[in-house]
Design an enzyme around this catalytic site. Structure first.
Site, PDB file in Angstrom:
ATOM      1  N   PHE A  59      -8.207  -5.936   6.424  1.00  8.80           N
ATOM      2  CA  PHE A  59      -7.075  -5.285   7.184  1.00  8.80           C
ATOM      3  C   PHE A  59      -7.108  -3.865   6.667  1.00  8.80           C
ATOM      4  O   PHE A  59      -6.925  -3.269   5.606  1.00  8.80           O
ATOM      5  CB  PHE A  59      -5.766  -5.875   6.907  1.00  8.80           C
ATOM      6  CG  PHE A  59      -4.735  -4.986   7.713  1.00  8.80           C
ATOM      7  CD1 PHE A  59      -4.610  -5.431   9.165  1.00  8.80           C
ATOM      8  CD2 PHE A  59      -4.121  -3.808   7.597  1.00  8.80           C
ATOM      9  CE1 PHE A  59      -3.632  -4.895   9.948  1.00  8.80           C
ATOM     10  CE2 PHE A  59      -3.016  -3.229   8.083  1.00  8.80           C
ATOM     11  CZ  PHE A  59      -3.160  -3.729   9.530  1.00  8.80           C
ATOM     12  N   ASP A 100     -10.151   0.994  -0.034  1.00  5.28           N
ATOM     13  CA  ASP A 100      -8.864   1.077   0.684  1.00  5.28           C
ATOM     14  C   ASP A 100      -7.987   0.653  -0.139  1.00  5.28           C
ATOM     15  O   ASP A 100      -7.783  -0.571  -0.528  1.00  5.28           O
ATOM     16  CB  ASP A 100      -9.085   0.376   1.914  1.00  5.28           C
ATOM     17  CG  ASP A 100      -7.825   0.385   2.881  1.00  5.28           C
ATOM     18  OD1 ASP A 100      -6.692   0.919   2.317  1.00  5.28           O
ATOM     19  OD2 ASP A 100      -7.670  -0.178   4.062  1.00  5.28           O
ATOM     20  N   LYS A 149       0.973   4.641   2.588  1.00  2.00           N
ATOM     21  CA  LYS A 149       2.158   4.008   2.354  1.00  2.00           C
ATOM     22  C   LYS A 149       3.117   4.517   1.184  1.00  2.00           C
ATOM     23  O   LYS A 149       3.719   5.431   1.485  1.00  2.00           O
ATOM     24  CB  LYS A 149       1.933   2.358   1.841  1.00  2.00           C
ATOM     25  CG  LYS A 149       1.050   1.790   3.017  1.00  2.00           C
ATOM     26  CD  LYS A 149       1.337   0.224   3.081  1.00  2.00           C
ATOM     27  CE  LYS A 149       0.951  -0.430   4.294  1.00  2.00           C
ATOM     28  NZ  LYS A 149      -0.284  -1.041   4.596  1.00  2.00           N
TER      29      LYS A 149
HETATM   30  C1  LIG Z   1      -0.996  -1.035   5.887  1.00  2.40           C
HETATM   31  C2  LIG Z   1      -2.535  -0.762   5.649  1.00  2.40           C
HETATM   32  C3  LIG Z   1      -3.326  -0.007   6.409  1.00  2.40           C
HETATM   33  C4  LIG Z   1      -3.069   0.882   7.763  1.00  2.40           C
HETATM   34  O1  LIG Z   1      -1.723   1.688   7.385  1.00  2.40           O
HETATM   35  P1  LIG Z   1      -1.082   2.145   8.428  1.00  2.40           P
HETATM   36  O2  LIG Z   1      -0.157   3.298   7.897  1.00  2.40           O
HETATM   37  O3  LIG Z   1      -0.266   1.077   9.169  1.00  2.40           O
HETATM   38  O4  LIG Z   1      -1.889   2.666   9.551  1.00  2.40           O
HETATM   39  C5  LIG Z   1      -4.693   0.073   6.095  1.00  2.40           C
HETATM   40  N1  LIG Z   1      -5.299  -0.624   4.876  1.00  2.40           N
HETATM   41  C6  LIG Z   1      -4.550  -1.357   4.311  1.00  2.40           C
HETATM   42  C7  LIG Z   1      -5.039  -2.169   3.131  1.00  2.40           C
HETATM   43  C8  LIG Z   1      -3.172  -1.684   4.339  1.00  2.40           C
HETATM   44  O5  LIG Z   1      -2.357  -2.476   3.578  1.00  2.40           O
END
Ligand SMILES: *Cc1c(COP(=O)(O)O)cnc(C)c1O
Length: 400
Positions: free
Chosen positions: A140, A225, A254
């Site tokens: 994701f 990520d 985040k």
């Molecule tokens: C939440 C998340 C994203 C996307 O972030 P947004 O601010 O919702 O665009 C990308 N990678 C990971 C691992 C995430 O948990």
């Protein structure tokens, strides 16, 4: 207006792109949130780890209010007096020489992908527009068209093609599969050190180290990520550090703002992040003084309150307590730090009904991937609060 009134409005006028629990939150503090009927809940999701510092942290709130009175947006056409300090503090905290701020996580992922492509053409010598990225099944990374182009979740992509080319998907937690997928045109490998949305999937010890070694040997960038796993959540600043790995590019978001404001960034050293030239990439709001001031305070809280250390200690305790629950429905309890997944057996009837039962008990948790309940409270949670939660979780996991 009561809970049902708000829900009715939302269903009538809003796009139905989420399936939230039927709780309408009005205010929050620390690990606790309060709904419009005055009921109190423990937040065990932390907005997918965006509120690691706890809801409405006073220090971040103060930074937001002070900065909002001064200047909020200059655009990067002009400079502001917060962004340079955020750059410096991010570098000192993370050990990377440079960073590039964006707003949402998805934008930062796109930024990392663009940077890796540029690096492939300008440094590695890949023929233009031939660069490939290796990513993992179950990933994701966000919701843009390019990012969902390499999702393996049908719901995220099936109705949204045509897709962006240039991505190769390999199984997660399989380093050999990465090595086999590398070609002379491979620019980067991008993965999550723990797959959060994929169901709190923790790869076997040694995987990240092996991937980093493979990338280095093949002249391929390693992009981690850490939008969900980073900034203390798993018990270290970055989850990659559990294996002593230093990726070439780290993506954060985040908790970079403690939940006050969308702030994301990528981190890398000068030979890579120095490749962007003026005009090649940007964002109207990226690096704005309000976001930068908020992020500086959010990082200060992380440091001062030793939230990574807290996550390590309390996460171990929480997992131990959860593992002691005897329940006919639980298949496995796993996680790192305070990113914890309780996987249910296939015959348990899905995680959703357990999350709804937890809500009635005063705990907000969210199912991820049908069978997994994720427990990821703010890192400021106290041991007694974990005990309070475990008593209720035990009851719910023992329902018929
Ligand atoms: C939440 C998340 C994203 C996307 O972030 P947004 O601010 O919702 O665009 C990308 N990678 C990971 C691992 C995430 O948990």
């Amino acid at each position: 207006m009561n809970t049902q009134d708000f829900i009715k409005l939302e269903e009538q006028y809003g796009a139905h792109n989420y399936h939230p629990l039927d709780v309408v939150i009005e205010r929050a503090e620390g690990v606790w949130v309060y709904d419009v009927d005055g009921k109190q809940y423990m937040d065990c999701l932390s907005a997918y780890s965006a509120v690691n510092q706890g809801h409405v942290h006073p220090k971040i709130l103060n930074a937001l209010m002070e900065q909002a009175r001064k200047v909020t947006l200059t655009s990067r056409a002009f400079r502001n007096d917060q962004l340079p300090l955020l750059y410096k503090e991010l570098s000192e905290l993370t050990g990377y020489e440079m960073s590039l701020p964006m707003n949402s996580g998805a934008e930062a992922v796109e930024t990392a992908l663009k940077l890796a492509r540029k690096w492939a053409y300008r440094v590695k010598g890949v023929p233009r527009h031939q660069a490939e990225m290796i990513v993992c099944a179950g990933n994701f990374h966000g919701r843009t068209i390019s990012i969902i182009s390499f999702s393996t979740e049908p719901l995220y992509r099936d109705d949204f093609g045509p897709f962006t080319p240039g991505f190769v998907v390999v199984p997660y937690a399989d380093a050999d599969a990465i090595e086999k997928a590398i070609t002379p045109n491979t620019a980067a490998v991008m993965l999550e050190p723990i797959q959060g949305e994929g169901g709190v999937i923790v790869p076997p010890e040694g995987y990240l180290r092996k991937v980093a070694e493979i990338c280095k040997r093949n002249n391929v960038l390693f992009i981690a990520d850490e939008i969900q796993t980073g900034l203390g959540r798993t018990g270290k600043l970055f989850a990659s550090q559990h294996e002593g790995v230093r990726p070439d590019i780290v993506i954060i978001g985040k908790a970079l703002s403690g939940g006050f404001y969308p702030v994301s960034a990528i981190l890398a050293d000068k030979p890579i992040l120095g490749l962007f030239t003026p005009g090649e990439h940007g964002s109207t709001f990226g690096g704005n003084p309000l976001g930068a001031a908020v992020a500086r305070a959010a990082l200060a809280v992380l440091r001062e309150e030793k939230l990574a250390e807290r996550a390590a200690e309390l996460g171990t305790y929480f997992v131990e307590q959860l593992a002691e629950i005897s329940s006919p429905h639980v298949k496995e309890v796993r996680g790192k730090g305070l990113l914890i997944g309780v996987e249910l057996k296939p015959e348990a009837g899905g995680a959703r009904r357990f999350c709804e039962a937890l809500q009635k008990q005063g705990i907000l948790a969210k199912e991820t991937h049908d069978n997994v309940i994720r427990f990821a409270p703010p890192l400021v949670i106290k041991k007694e609060e974990i005990d309070w939660a475990v008593a209720r979780i035990r009851e719910v996991l023992n329902m018929p």
